[in-house]
Design a protein around this motif. Structure first.
Motif, PDB file in Angstrom:
ATOM      1  N   TRP C 171      12.914 -10.650 -25.696  1.00 35.76           N
ATOM      2  CA  TRP C 171      11.715 -10.511 -26.533  1.00 35.76           C
ATOM      3  C   TRP C 171      11.729 -11.526 -27.681  1.00 35.76           C
ATOM      4  CZ3 TRP C 171       7.241  -8.260 -25.817  1.00 35.76           C
ATOM      5  CH2 TRP C 171       6.417  -7.945 -26.906  1.00 35.76           C
ATOM      6  N   LEU C 207       4.906  -2.184 -21.910  1.00 33.63           N
ATOM      7  CA  LEU C 207       5.731  -2.127 -23.135  1.00 33.63           C
ATOM      8  C   LEU C 207       6.318  -0.721 -23.297  1.00 33.63           C
ATOM      9  CD1 LEU C 207       3.634  -4.155 -25.751  1.00 33.63           C
ATOM     10  CD2 LEU C 207       5.778  -4.840 -24.657  1.00 33.63           C
ATOM     11  N   VAL C 208       5.515   0.295 -22.942  1.00 36.75           N
ATOM     12  CA  VAL C 208       6.023   1.669 -23.008  1.00 36.75           C
ATOM     13  C   VAL C 208       7.201   1.840 -22.050  1.00 36.75           C
ATOM     14  CG1 VAL C 208       5.441   4.107 -22.659  1.00 36.75           C
ATOM     15  CG2 VAL C 208       3.761   2.564 -23.676  1.00 36.75           C
ATOM     16  N   ARG C 210       9.237  -0.490 -21.132  1.00 42.04           N
ATOM     17  CA  ARG C 210      10.367  -1.207 -21.717  1.00 42.04           C
ATOM     18  C   ARG C 210      11.104  -0.328 -22.740  1.00 42.04           C
ATOM     19  NH1 ARG C 210       9.526  -3.704 -18.296  1.00 42.04           N
ATOM     20  NH2 ARG C 210       9.008  -5.879 -17.939  1.00 42.04           N
ATOM     21  N   GLU C 211      10.333   0.406 -23.538  1.00 40.12           N
ATOM     22  CA  GLU C 211      10.929   1.189 -24.619  1.00 40.12           C
ATOM     23  C   GLU C 211      11.382   2.568 -24.163  1.00 40.12           C
ATOM     24  OE1 GLU C 211      11.712   0.321 -27.628  1.00 40.12           O
ATOM     25  OE2 GLU C 211      10.508  -1.413 -28.205  1.00 40.12           O
ATOM     26  N   CYS C 212      10.607   3.198 -23.291  1.00 39.20           N
ATOM     27  CA  CYS C 212      10.864   4.607 -22.961  1.00 39.20           C
ATOM     28  C   CYS C 212      11.485   4.817 -21.587  1.00 39.20           C
ATOM     29  CB  CYS C 212       9.573   5.423 -23.028  1.00 39.20           C
ATOM     30  SG  CYS C 212       8.773   5.380 -24.634  1.00 39.20           S
ATOM     31  N   CYS C 231      10.139   6.297 -29.098  1.00 37.74           N
ATOM     32  CA  CYS C 231      10.082   5.134 -28.203  1.00 37.74           C
ATOM     33  C   CYS C 231       8.646   4.679 -27.978  1.00 37.74           C
ATOM     34  CB  CYS C 231      10.787   5.438 -26.881  1.00 37.74           C
ATOM     35  SG  CYS C 231       9.898   6.584 -25.810  1.00 37.74           S
ATOM     36  N   HIS C 232       7.715   5.649 -27.910  1.00 39.55           N
ATOM     37  CA  HIS C 232       6.314   5.289 -27.685  1.00 39.55           C
ATOM     38  C   HIS C 232       5.734   4.588 -28.912  1.00 39.55           C
ATOM     39  CE1 HIS C 232       1.928   5.942 -27.070  1.00 39.55           C
ATOM     40  NE2 HIS C 232       2.250   5.648 -25.827  1.00 39.55           N
ATOM     41  N   ALA C 235       6.865   1.107 -28.896  1.00 40.19           N
ATOM     42  CA  ALA C 235       6.092   0.244 -27.999  1.00 40.19           C
ATOM     43  C   ALA C 235       4.819  -0.226 -28.699  1.00 40.19           C
ATOM     44  CB  ALA C 235       5.764   0.992 -26.709  1.00 40.19           C
ATOM     45  N   ASP C 238       5.778  -2.924 -30.955  1.00 40.22           N
ATOM     46  CA  ASP C 238       5.981  -4.191 -30.239  1.00 40.22           C
ATOM     47  C   ASP C 238       4.652  -4.913 -30.036  1.00 40.22           C
ATOM     48  OD1 ASP C 238       8.678  -3.623 -30.037  1.00 40.22           O
ATOM     49  OD2 ASP C 238       8.472  -2.679 -28.061  1.00 40.22           O
ATOM     50  N   TRP C 299       6.858  -8.692 -19.103  1.00 33.51           N
ATOM     51  CA  TRP C 299       7.419  -8.687 -20.451  1.00 33.51           C
ATOM     52  C   TRP C 299       8.946  -8.785 -20.340  1.00 33.51           C
ATOM     53  CZ3 TRP C 299       3.590  -9.708 -23.265  1.00 33.51           C
ATOM     54  CH2 TRP C 299       2.439  -8.930 -23.385  1.00 33.51           C
TER      55      TRP C 299
END
Lengths: 297, 276, 433
Positions: C171, C207-208, C210-212, C231-232, C235, C238, C299
């Motif tokens: 990133w 992105l969600v 990626r994070e969650c 986590c959401h 995102a 981000d 991503w």
């Protein structure tokens, strides 16, 4: 009304009225009743459940609703200031003998009124376009590049941008209303004022303005009911965006119903707009009759 | 013209003419840019087309969907105008000529239509149409177009008929003419000027209407021109000359009407508003 | 002057519609079936649907098939209101976000027995493809095709000019690249988000992931996860970072998705982000040097959570489904139509224009000559380079798409904080689930 030499039967009279009343009632009256009925339910999973006044309670506390309503009021306020007032000034100027081509001016300024809102909205999309738009390019060309804006993308500006488009399109309507009001006022009073040596400004304020009170009330009623009717222009120009920034209340009702499948709430907003619009219009008419028109006579 | 050439006169005229130009220039700009190639447009958005091309128009006509939309709009506009003239004349004549219980109520009932925020009715109208099952037909849009045109038409007509001496009707009646004959053979022809005004306004409104069309019509084959333009505008959003050509096509009938009947149209709008 | 007869014909058609409403007898054909869809509008997908319908008509002359074709927006509005008054067409396109509601309202019919029994039908459809259209073990819709809703189309030439020979793997690198593009005067990511869904689905959804991680959607369904979870919100942050570093063009919210692609095709932008459906538009552009320069990517890995770096949102989004009220011959005819709309021929023609089919095509489509970019799609999805996780909006109640679209636009212009966006989503989910 004077007695008539011939008077058809009541049945005959209603037969002539009926087709129009049916067509008109079917689009104006029954949807209002139906809309109110549905506003008493809750929509979930494409089913309706009785909810009483719950939707109205939600509406009262719904910040988004009040925000969109605020946008309508911005439009109304700016319309009264820039559209109605400017139209009045132009009408007075055109009525003075100084103006060389009043017919041409009237026709030209009226022209956008007849265009479709979809067409004028696209015109303004092209005017506001950041890169190839008429406005930013004109500013650049006359050396005012610093004033270039993101007309439809900046949340602080967008509601004013769309208002400009609205004012532009409908100023001609208000102009012809004032012109027709002016043509009816007493020319002798103006001439008398001229003999007394009144300036154009004094004539306008003390002689013309009071005589146009009822025209003003018509114009303001139109600006209010028009401001609450706004839908197509914003729908096409910005879709209400960015975010909620340029959403007006009619569009909020539309998206609740059609995009969020919450028909009950959409109907609730619709009923609220109707009630609000009729209340404001009645208040305006009442206020004019009470405070302005009476004082004059 | 008795005005003297003074500095204020020059300034006022200049300001007004400049203002009038800003109201007509955008459409003129659209018209002449529709005759450019995309390359010529990106070169300069102000310049007149040095090498005019009908490319954009040819492209639109080749796709062909514009014809369907034009016919639909023409049908909606002509049919609703006819209905509005007929229905509003009947109502206005009766309201202007006879006293009967409920007269005032009927009159206010039609006034209401001028003040109602119409888009607020989209959702309930849609649900009602859905229930009856009259969405998406050739006639769907005629109903709202006719209904909302009636308010203004009834006003204008009623005011006009009221000014025609009632002795005319009575004389004809004494001579043995029926109510129908009096209405349609004697009085209607006298109303021609106001009928023309009503017809023009109704035609303009129906041709331009968008909100009901976008809500009630889903079938491509019943879409009127404003819906076509919106779809076309989406597809050709980056081909500016083509988009502009589409805007011109959608406005041509309206502009032609305006050029020929501008006085009547302007009077109609002003009269309708002041009466309301 | 062909238009006049056409006009007359339609007048007549309307008269017939009115006649039918008045209770005129049905036509003499055995079975009458209505099919509502919006695919004739999308020029790239029109032929395969039209061909499948033609094949169905040929095989089943006893069925009178009436198509109701409309644009996507009009389809959605009218379908919604129809469903709200308890009415759906015989065969229709069902969005994943409506499955729960339509099942609850008893409007959509389960096709489980026919679907699972047929090895050529259910047997060739991977389980993941029916996730959006299944509830409690019953299948209600046949996926119309596979879509990957997040793909970064990137211009290798512009990246090379900025000093990147491959797509950034982290990133931080990616943000660095964006800053370089800005210095070069290029739009880093061309965005046309007037319709609001471009940000919600192609940009934000992955992105969600990626994070969650891969299970966010099922966890929301079961109540284990919320949109307000850390986590959401991360995102959303981000995405906000992309906005803040100036990754997007300034008029991002007043252009539409067609315009974002055109800016990329003109070479003004280093990337644009859309779904797999955008590929035919690139391949059709006729700009061969740009097609050759185009790469596809996702991503990059965020915050070292490398295990999530291959996740991408995808599924079908839309399905073909039938009305619950159908029975007997009508239901059989509808089932046959659904089969034709997911048959080998239908899936093949999707692949020929560069779109992924919902069915497993191993062994039946090896002879199709596909463009290299599309081949990359197929292999990425096939060999697990990309791991497909559920699309968020099509697995949530209908309203969430519009609510998140509006909230994310508000975020972009600084009217909402990431936390407020998350709260708006959760509030709507709680109200409509």
């Amino acid at each position: 009304m004077a007695p008539r030499a011939f008077q058809p039967s009541t049945i005959a009279i209603w037969l002539f009225l009926l087709p129009g009343i049916v067509v008109y009632g079917g689009v104006v009256l029954t949807p209002l009743i139906g809309g109110f009925y549905y506003s008493l339910f809750e929509t979930k999973n494409f089913q309706f459940h009785w909810a009483g006044l719950a939707n109205y309670v939600r509406l009262w506390g719904d910040g988004d609703f009040w925000f969109t309503l605020r946008n309508n009021f911005i439009i109304i306020l700016l319309s009264v200031i820039f559209q109605v007032t400017t139209a009045f000034i132009i009408a007075v100027l055109m009525n003075s003998r100084l103006v060389i081509a009043p017919k041409f001016l009237r026709t030209a300024i009226f022209f956008p009124v007849i265009l479709s809102p979809v067409v004028t909205s696209f015109v303004w999309i092209l005017v506001f376009d950041i890169n190839s738009g008429l406005l930013n390019n004109t500013l650049e060309a006359i050396g005012l590049g610093g004033l270039q804006q993101k007309w439809l993308d900046d949340p602080k500006i967008v509601i004013y941008s769309v208002t400009v488009a609205l004012v532009w399109q409908y100023i001609g309507l208000f102009l012809v209303i004032f012109l027709s009001g002016l043509s009816a006022i007493n020319q002798e009073t103006i001439e008398a004022a001229e003999v007394d040596g009144a300036s154009t400004f004094q004539k306008t304020i003390y002689v013309i303005f009071p005589q146009l009170a009822s025209t003003w009330s018509v114009a303001i009623v139109l600006a209010i009911s028009g401001g609450l009717k706004i839908f197509e222009h914003i729908f096409v120009m910005t879709g209400g965006g960015p975010g909620l920034s340029s959403t007006v209340v009619a569009q909020y009702a539309y998206s609740q119903s059609f995009l969020r499948a919450n028909f009950s709430y959409g109907n609730t907003i619709a009923i609220a707009i109707v009630v609000l619009s009729l209340t404001l219009v009645s208040l305006t008419i009442w206020a004019f009759n009470r405070f302005v028109v009476k004082d004059r006579i | 013209m008795t005005g003297r050439i003074t500095l204020p006169a020059i300034l006022i005229n200049a300001a007004l003419i400049l203002f009038a130009l800003t109201t007509i220039f955008p459409m003129i700009w659209v018209i002449y840019n529709s005759l450019k190639s995309t390359a010529a447009f990106s070169e300069s958005i102000f310049a007149l087309p040095s090498d005019p091309t009908f490319r954009a128009y040819v492209q639109i006509f080749e796709v062909g969907t514009v014809w369907t939309a034009m016919w639909n709009s023409l049908f909606y506009a002509v049919a609703s105008t006819t209905l509005i003239v007929l229905l509003s004349y009947c109502i206005a004549y009766v309201l202007a000529r006879f006293e009967f219980p409920g007269r005032a109520a009927v009159f206010s009932f039609f006034i209401l239509g001028l003040l109602l925020p119409i888009p607020a009715l989209l959702v309930p109208v849609f649900m009602q149409y859905r229930t009856i099952g009259i969405l998406d037909t050739q006639f769907t849009l005629l109903i709202p177009y006719t209904a909302f045109g009636l308010s203004l038409a009834v006003f204008l007509m009623e005011g006009y008929i009221r000014k025609i001496p009632v002795e005319l009707d009575e004389a004809a009646h004494v001579d043995g003419a029926s109510l129908f004959t009096v209405m349609f053979v004697i009085v209607f022809p006298i109303c021609r000027p106001i009928v023309a005004t009503v017809a023009l306004l109704s035609f303009l409104h129906s041709w331009n209407e968008f909100a009901f069309a976008t809500t009630l019509i889903r079938d491509e084959s019943y879409k009127p021109i404003p819906l076509w333009l919106r779809t076309f505008g989406g597809q050709y959003a980056t081909d500016y000359p083509a988009l502009m050509a589409g805007m011109v096509l959608a406005s041509v009938p309206i502009i032609v009407l305006f050029i020929f009947f501008r006085e009547k149209i302007v009077e109609g709008f002003a009269g309708g508003a002041v009466k309301a | 002057m062909y238009v006049i007869p056409d006009f007359g014909r339609r007048l007549l058609g309307s008269a017939m519609v009115l006649g039918a409403l008045a209770g005129a007898p049905a036509s003499a054909q055995d079975v009458e079936l209505t099919f509502a869809h919006f695919l004739a509008n999308k020029s790239t997908e029109a032929p395969n649907v039209a061909d499948a319908i033609a094949r169905f008509r040929e095989k089943h002359p006893e069925v009178e098939l009436k198509e109701q074709i409309s644009g996507t927006d009009e389809y959605l509005t009218q379908f919604n209101v129809g469903a709200a008054s308890g009415e759906v067409p015989d065969v229709f396109m069902m969005n994943g976000s409506d499955t729960t509601a339509l099942v609850a309202a008893g409007l959509v019919g389960a096709i489980t027995p026919e679907f699972t029994a047929d090895p050529d039908w259910g047997g060739r459809t991977p389980d993941g493809m029916t996730f959006e259209f299944s509830r409690d073990g019953e299948v209600y819709g046949v996926p119309y095709g596979q879509i990957i809703t997040h793909v970064i189309y990137w211009n290798k030439d512009i990246f090379a000019e900025a000093g990147y020979d491959s797509f950034p793997a982290t990133w931080e690198d990616f943000i660095g690249a964006i800053e370089t593009f800005k210095e070069m005067g290029k739009t880093p990511i061309s965005l046309g988000n007037k319709g609001r869904w471009v940000v919600v689905d192609p940009l934000f959804g992955t992105l969600v992931a990626r994070e969650c991680g891969p299970d966010f959607v099922p966890q929301v369904h079961s109540g284990e996860a919320n949109f307000t979870d850390e986590c959401h919100v991360a995102a959303i942050e981000d995405f906000k970072q992309l906005v803040d570093v100036g990754a997007f063009n300034e008029d991002a919210n007043s252009l539409d998705n067609k315009q974002q692609r055109d800016a990329y095709l003109n070479g003004d932008a280093a990337m644009f982000v859309e779904g797999s459906w955008a590929l035919p538009g690139i391949l059709d552009s006729g700009n061969q040097s740009l097609i050759d320069a185009t790469g596809i990517a996702l991503w990059p890995s965020i915050k070292g959570k490398d295990e999530n770096a291959s996740l991408v949102t995808g599924g079908a989004g839309w399905s073909y489904a039938l009305a619950a009220r159908l029975e007997g011959a009508e239901r059989e005819a509808a089932i046959e139509l659904l089969k034709e709309l997911s048959a080998v021929d239908y899936s093949r023609s999707r692949m020929e224009i560069g779109l992924l089919p919902a069915q497993n095509m191993a062994g039946v489509a090896d002879d199709i000559e596909v463009q290299p970019l599309f081949a990359e799609f197929v292999s990425n999805v096939g060999d697990g380079t990309w791991q497909v996780v559920p699309i968020i909006p099509t697995n949530m109640p209908r309203s969430l798409l519009d609510v998140s679209g509006e909230a994310l636009q508000d975020l972009m212009v600084g009217n909402k904080t990431p936390q407020e966006v998350a709260e708006a989503m959760q509030e709507d989910y709680d109200r409509s689930k």
